[in-house]
Each structure stands twice: as structure tokens, then as C-alpha cells.
Motif scaffolding. Structure first.
Motif, PDB file in Angstrom:
ATOM      1  N   LYS A 235       0.834  -1.194   0.000  1.00 54.98           N
ATOM      2  CA  LYS A 235       0.000   0.000   0.000  1.00 54.98           C
ATOM      3  C   LYS A 235       0.872   1.250   0.000  1.00 54.98           C
ATOM      4  CE  LYS A 235      -3.653   2.349   2.631  1.00 54.98           C
ATOM      5  NZ  LYS A 235      -4.543   2.291   3.830  1.00 54.98           N
ATOM      6  N   LYS A 236       1.942   1.221   0.763  1.00 54.99           N
ATOM      7  CA  LYS A 236       2.850   2.370   0.827  1.00 54.99           C
ATOM      8  C   LYS A 236       3.663   2.501  -0.459  1.00 54.99           C
ATOM      9  CE  LYS A 236       3.140   2.325   5.864  1.00 54.99           C
ATOM     10  NZ  LYS A 236       1.869   1.570   5.940  1.00 54.99           N
ATOM     11  N   LEU A 237       4.061   1.383  -1.024  1.00 51.98           N
ATOM     12  CA  LEU A 237       4.783   1.439  -2.302  1.00 51.98           C
ATOM     13  C   LEU A 237       3.932   2.084  -3.383  1.00 51.98           C
ATOM     14  CD1 LEU A 237       6.594  -2.027  -2.636  1.00 51.98           C
ATOM     15  CD2 LEU A 237       7.654   0.198  -2.248  1.00 51.98           C
ATOM     16  N   ARG A 238       2.663   1.680  -3.454  1.00 50.52           N
ATOM     17  CA  ARG A 238       1.769   2.216  -4.473  1.00 50.52           C
ATOM     18  C   ARG A 238       1.459   3.694  -4.235  1.00 50.52           C
ATOM     19  NH1 ARG A 238       1.512   0.385  -9.175  1.00 50.52           N
ATOM     20  NH2 ARG A 238      -0.735   0.348  -9.538  1.00 50.52           N
ATOM     21  N   ALA A 239       1.616   4.142  -2.993  1.00 58.09           N
ATOM     22  CA  ALA A 239       1.388   5.559  -2.682  1.00 58.09           C
ATOM     23  C   ALA A 239       2.611   6.405  -3.012  1.00 58.09           C
ATOM     24  CB  ALA A 239       1.027   5.716  -1.209  1.00 58.09           C
ATOM     25  N   GLY A 240       3.694   5.762  -3.465  1.00 59.94           N
ATOM     26  CA  GLY A 240       4.881   6.498  -3.898  1.00 59.94           C
ATOM     27  C   GLY A 240       6.054   6.472  -2.948  1.00 59.94           C
ATOM     28  N   ALA A 241       5.935   5.752  -1.837  1.00 63.87           N
ATOM     29  CA  ALA A 241       7.055   5.684  -0.892  1.00 63.87           C
ATOM     30  C   ALA A 241       8.220   4.923  -1.509  1.00 63.87           C
ATOM     31  CB  ALA A 241       6.615   5.002   0.397  1.00 63.87           C
ATOM     32  N   SER A 242       9.430   5.273  -1.114  1.00 66.28           N
ATOM     33  CA  SER A 242      10.600   4.535  -1.583  1.00 66.28           C
ATOM     34  C   SER A 242      10.596   3.144  -0.965  1.00 66.28           C
ATOM     35  CB  SER A 242      11.887   5.278  -1.208  1.00 66.28           C
ATOM     36  OG  SER A 242      12.019   5.346   0.202  1.00 66.28           O
ATOM     37  N   ARG A 243      11.421   2.262  -1.524  1.00 68.57           N
ATOM     38  CA  ARG A 243      11.395   0.875  -1.070  1.00 68.57           C
ATOM     39  C   ARG A 243      11.816   0.734   0.394  1.00 68.57           C
ATOM     40  NH1 ARG A 243      13.647  -1.303  -6.861  1.00 68.57           N
ATOM     41  NH2 ARG A 243      14.177   0.909  -7.022  1.00 68.57           N
ATOM     42  N   ASP A 244      12.811   1.488   0.824  1.00 70.59           N
ATOM     43  CA  ASP A 244      13.211   1.389   2.231  1.00 70.59           C
ATOM     44  C   ASP A 244      12.226   2.126   3.145  1.00 70.59           C
ATOM     45  OD1 ASP A 244      13.970   3.873   1.307  1.00 70.59           O
ATOM     46  OD2 ASP A 244      15.862   3.926   2.401  1.00 70.59           O
ATOM     47  N   GLN A 245      11.703   3.254   2.677  1.00 74.02           N
ATOM     48  CA  GLN A 245      10.735   4.006   3.482  1.00 74.02           C
ATOM     49  C   GLN A 245       9.465   3.198   3.717  1.00 74.02           C
ATOM     50  OE1 GLN A 245       9.318   7.556   1.546  1.00 74.02           O
ATOM     51  NE2 GLN A 245       8.175   8.273   3.319  1.00 74.02           N
ATOM     52  N   ALA A 246       8.985   2.507   2.683  1.00 76.11           N
ATOM     53  CA  ALA A 246       7.752   1.733   2.811  1.00 76.11           C
ATOM     54  C   ALA A 246       7.903   0.635   3.852  1.00 76.11           C
ATOM     55  CB  ALA A 246       7.379   1.119   1.454  1.00 76.11           C
ATOM     56  N   LEU A 247       9.049  -0.042   3.854  1.00 79.50           N
ATOM     57  CA  LEU A 247       9.255  -1.118   4.818  1.00 79.50           C
ATOM     58  C   LEU A 247       9.437  -0.558   6.226  1.00 79.50           C
ATOM     59  CD1 LEU A 247       9.509  -4.125   5.267  1.00 79.50           C
ATOM     60  CD2 LEU A 247      11.953  -3.951   4.748  1.00 79.50           C
ATOM     61  N   THR A 248      10.186   0.532   6.353  1.00 77.57           N
ATOM     62  CA  THR A 248      10.402   1.139   7.666  1.00 77.57           C
ATOM     63  C   THR A 248       9.086   1.616   8.279  1.00 77.57           C
ATOM     64  OG1 THR A 248      12.642   1.858   7.073  1.00 77.57           O
ATOM     65  CG2 THR A 248      11.577   2.988   8.911  1.00 77.57           C
ATOM     66  N   GLU A 249       8.261   2.295   7.493  1.00 78.64           N
ATOM     67  CA  GLU A 249       6.990   2.801   8.013  1.00 78.64           C
ATOM     68  C   GLU A 249       6.064   1.652   8.415  1.00 78.64           C
ATOM     69  OE1 GLU A 249       5.345   5.444   5.146  1.00 78.64           O
ATOM     70  OE2 GLU A 249       6.807   7.040   5.526  1.00 78.64           O
ATOM     71  N   THR A 250       6.098   0.572   7.658  1.00 80.30           N
ATOM     72  CA  THR A 250       5.284  -0.596   8.008  1.00 80.30           C
ATOM     73  C   THR A 250       5.748  -1.201   9.327  1.00 80.30           C
ATOM     74  OG1 THR A 250       4.875  -1.085   5.666  1.00 80.30           O
ATOM     75  CG2 THR A 250       4.523  -2.872   7.248  1.00 80.30           C
ATOM     76  N   GLN A 251       7.058  -1.302   9.514  1.00 82.17           N
ATOM     77  CA  GLN A 251       7.588  -1.844  10.755  1.00 82.17           C
ATOM     78  C   GLN A 251       7.235  -0.951  11.940  1.00 82.17           C
ATOM     79  OE1 GLN A 251      11.682  -2.106   9.396  1.00 82.17           O
ATOM     80  NE2 GLN A 251      11.551  -4.341   9.274  1.00 82.17           N
ATOM     81  N   ARG A 252       7.274   0.349  11.756  1.00 84.50           N
ATOM     82  CA  ARG A 252       6.909   1.268  12.837  1.00 84.50           C
ATOM     83  C   ARG A 252       5.441   1.147  13.202  1.00 84.50           C
ATOM     84  NH1 ARG A 252      10.288   6.508  10.483  1.00 84.50           N
ATOM     85  NH2 ARG A 252      12.362   5.797  11.164  1.00 84.50           N
ATOM     86  N   GLU A 253       4.603   0.925  12.201  1.00 82.64           N
ATOM     87  CA  GLU A 253       3.178   0.728  12.493  1.00 82.64           C
ATOM     88  C   GLU A 253       2.961  -0.533  13.317  1.00 82.64           C
ATOM     89  OE1 GLU A 253       1.003   0.708   8.861  1.00 82.64           O
ATOM     90  OE2 GLU A 253       1.292   2.851   8.468  1.00 82.64           O
ATOM     91  N   PHE A 254       3.650  -1.608  12.955  1.00 73.60           N
ATOM     92  CA  PHE A 254       3.525  -2.855  13.717  1.00 73.60           C
ATOM     93  C   PHE A 254       4.033  -2.671  15.136  1.00 73.60           C
ATOM     94  CE2 PHE A 254       2.015  -4.839  10.120  1.00 73.60           C
ATOM     95  CZ  PHE A 254       1.940  -6.217  10.224  1.00 73.60           C
ATOM     96  N   LEU A 255       5.050  -1.855  15.293  1.00 70.02           N
ATOM     97  CA  LEU A 255       5.608  -1.608  16.615  1.00 70.02           C
ATOM     98  C   LEU A 255       4.586  -0.954  17.539  1.00 70.02           C
ATOM     99  CD1 LEU A 255       8.204  -1.814  18.283  1.00 70.02           C
ATOM    100  CD2 LEU A 255       8.919   0.396  17.343  1.00 70.02           C
ATOM    101  N   GLN A 256       3.633  -0.230  16.972  1.00 70.21           N
ATOM    102  CA  GLN A 256       2.594   0.431  17.751  1.00 70.21           C
ATOM    103  C   GLN A 256       1.354  -0.437  17.943  1.00 70.21           C
ATOM    104  OE1 GLN A 256       3.315   3.352  19.195  1.00 70.21           O
ATOM    105  NE2 GLN A 256       5.330   3.107  18.230  1.00 70.21           N
TER     106      GLN A 256
END
Length: 277
Positions: A235-256
Motif C-alpha cells: 500500500k505504501k509502495l503504491r502511494a509512492g514511498a521509496s522501497r526502504d521508506q515503505a518497509l520502515t513505516e510498516t515496521q513502525r506501524e507494527f511496533l505500535q
């Protein structure tokens, strides 16, 4: 240096006992040569290829396990037991909604033979059981890791294929220009350690095959959590996030998320290679 390839740096903690992923974005490289490959990369715009929920087949000793299914995407290849993975179908179908032009292969069509016909897909996503085994007898370390696909229980996965896709076979796939390969399975980031030479496994095999970036796991992953992580990542990739940013943001969401905040759920998958959108 070899053992550094087995560490998820995102899950390390700083002097304030905070995970490093909360402060940094991480990207892994197989070697310094990756930077030269990235600089000269030409991206493929061919259709996305998605493969998951393979029909592994039944044998007398695994019919009970087949019926129950599995909560982890890992198997012991020697036992010839391949429980189905309910989350992989939901995962592939969810990703397919974001890529209407995608070529989707599920159940009996998710074969090794079919995968080997793929030519330079823009994205390749494989959701199945992975394996990594350390055997002293193996002459080539690229035979120690891989994925299993449809028909593996009977060792019939299309003409002349047994359903066991080793890292050595991955090197012969046509992934030139493939922007992203996601191995949504267990232990796909592991391999044989060689001092000063890094890791010999699926990660290196995908680079040799021509892929520009890879997402893979360092340990046995949970089926349901992985499905949710992958859908959030795409979902983040399709929204235009870079490959590392998309994975990092997903991991931060899971952390919460109280259900998935343990590193076991969010830190297994690492991103390697090209980090750009």
C-alpha cells in the motif's frame, strides 16, 4: 563479517532502549558492487507476477498436516510435510487488487515450471514455504536454501520440475530489470556464511539473476502477521514511498500494534539493494 548478515539491525536498541527502526531507515547490500549495479540499473515495466498458496499435494504421511494448515511459513524438506498456508492466498489476492495488470498464479498454477517462464517482471512476489538447511555434504551452498511450490509432495511441479526451487536455480531466472522481488516465506534471507565473502543463499542468487532489490526474512515468520505486513508494505509502495521508506513505516506501524509489537513479527523482513521508489 559473515554473521552480520544474520542480524536485523532494526531490532537492535539504542542507549535509551528504543529500537533503531524508530530513528533510522535501513537498507542492506550484498556487497559494495551493489551500488554500481544500482547506478546503472534499467527498470523493467513488464507486468507484476504474483504467486502464492501453492497446492503442495498430498502423501500418506502429510495428509493430516495438510488439513490443519500451518501458522508458520517454514518446513523440513526431508519430512515431506507441506501444510497449506491460508494467509498466502489472502496476501496475493490483496496485492493483486493494487496491480490490476498482474499475472496471478495460485493453487495448482503456482508451479516451479510456471515461475521459470517469467521474463523480467517488474515485481515478483512469492508467498509460500521457505527452507534453509545446513548440510556438510552439500558441494554448492546455493543448494541449501530455497522455496517449495505446487506439486512438491509428489515432486511434480510442471514438466521436469520437482517443486523445490533452490537458490542455485534462482540464479538462472530472468530477472534483469526486475525492480523488486519479495520472498514472503521463512528464512529466505539466510544462507551459508563464508568469511569475507558474505552469505551464499537466495539473496545473492536474486542479485545474480538481475533483480534490483529484494525483501526477505531472517527467521521463521508467522503466516497471518506476514500477510498483514505485506499488504501494508505494498500500500505504501503504491502511494509512492521509496522501497526502504515503505518497509520502515510498516515496521513502525507494527511496533505500535499491541498484537504485533514484538520484533518477531515486524523485524524478520529486511530490504536489500536499491532503496529508491
Amino acid at each position: 563479517d559473515g554473521a552480520l548478515n544474520l542480524i536485523a539491525f532494526e531490532a537492535l536498541v539504542d542507549e535509551n532502549n528504543n529500537y533503531l527502526v524508530e530513528r533510522y531507515q535501513f537498507r542492506y547490500l550484498t556487497s559494495g558492487r551493489d551500488l554500481m549495479r544500482i547506478a546503472n540499473a534499467t527498470a523493467s515495466d513488464n507486468p507484476v507476477v504474483l504467486m502464492g498458496d501453492p497446492t503442495f499435494g498430498r502423501t500418506a504421511q502429510n495428509s493430516v498436516s495438510q488439513a490443519k494448515g500451518s501458522t508458520r511459513r517454514a518446513i523440513n524438506l526431508e519430512e515431506n510435510v507441506f501444510p497449506p498456508l491460508a494467509g498466502t492466498r489472502l496476501e496475493v489476492e490483496g496485492i493483486a487488487q493494487k496491480f490490476p495488470e498482474a499475472q496471478v498464479y495460485l493453487t495448482t498454477t503456482a508451479t516451479e515450471a510456471q515461475l521459470k517462464t517469467a521474463e523480467q517482471p517488474s515485481i515478483l512476489h512469492l508467498a509460500t514455504h521457505g527452507f534453509f538447511r545446513t548440510t556438510e555434504e552439500t558441494l554448492n551452498p546455493l543448494l541449501q536454501s530455497g522455496l517449495v511450490l505446487a506439486g512438491v509432495a509428489e515432486r511434480q511441479s510442471g514438466p521436469d520440475e520437482n517443486g523445490v526451487l533452490t537458490a542455485l536455480e534462482v540464479t538462472s531466472l530472468d530477472l534483469r530489470g526486475t525492480q523488486l522481488v519479495v520472498l514472503s516465506a521463512c528464512e529466505t534471507g539466510l544462507g551459508e556464511l563464508s568469511v569475507s565473502e558474505g552469505l551464499y543463499g537466495l539473496r545473492r542468487a536474486l542479485v545474480l539473476a538481475g533483480s534490483q532489490s529484494q525483501v526477505m526474512s531472517l527467521w521463521k515468520v508467522d503466516d497471518t502477521a506476514t500477510q498483514e505486513l505485506m499488504l501494508a508494505y505494498y500500500k505504501k509502495l503504491r502511494a509512492g514511498a521509496s522501497r526502504d521508506q515503505a518497509l520502515t513505516e510498516t515496521q513502525r506501524e507494527f511496533l505500535q500494534d499491541p498484537e504485533y509489537n514484538h520484533p518477531y513479527y515486524w523485524a524478520a523482513f529486511i530490504g536489500s539493494g536499491d532503496w529508491r521508489p
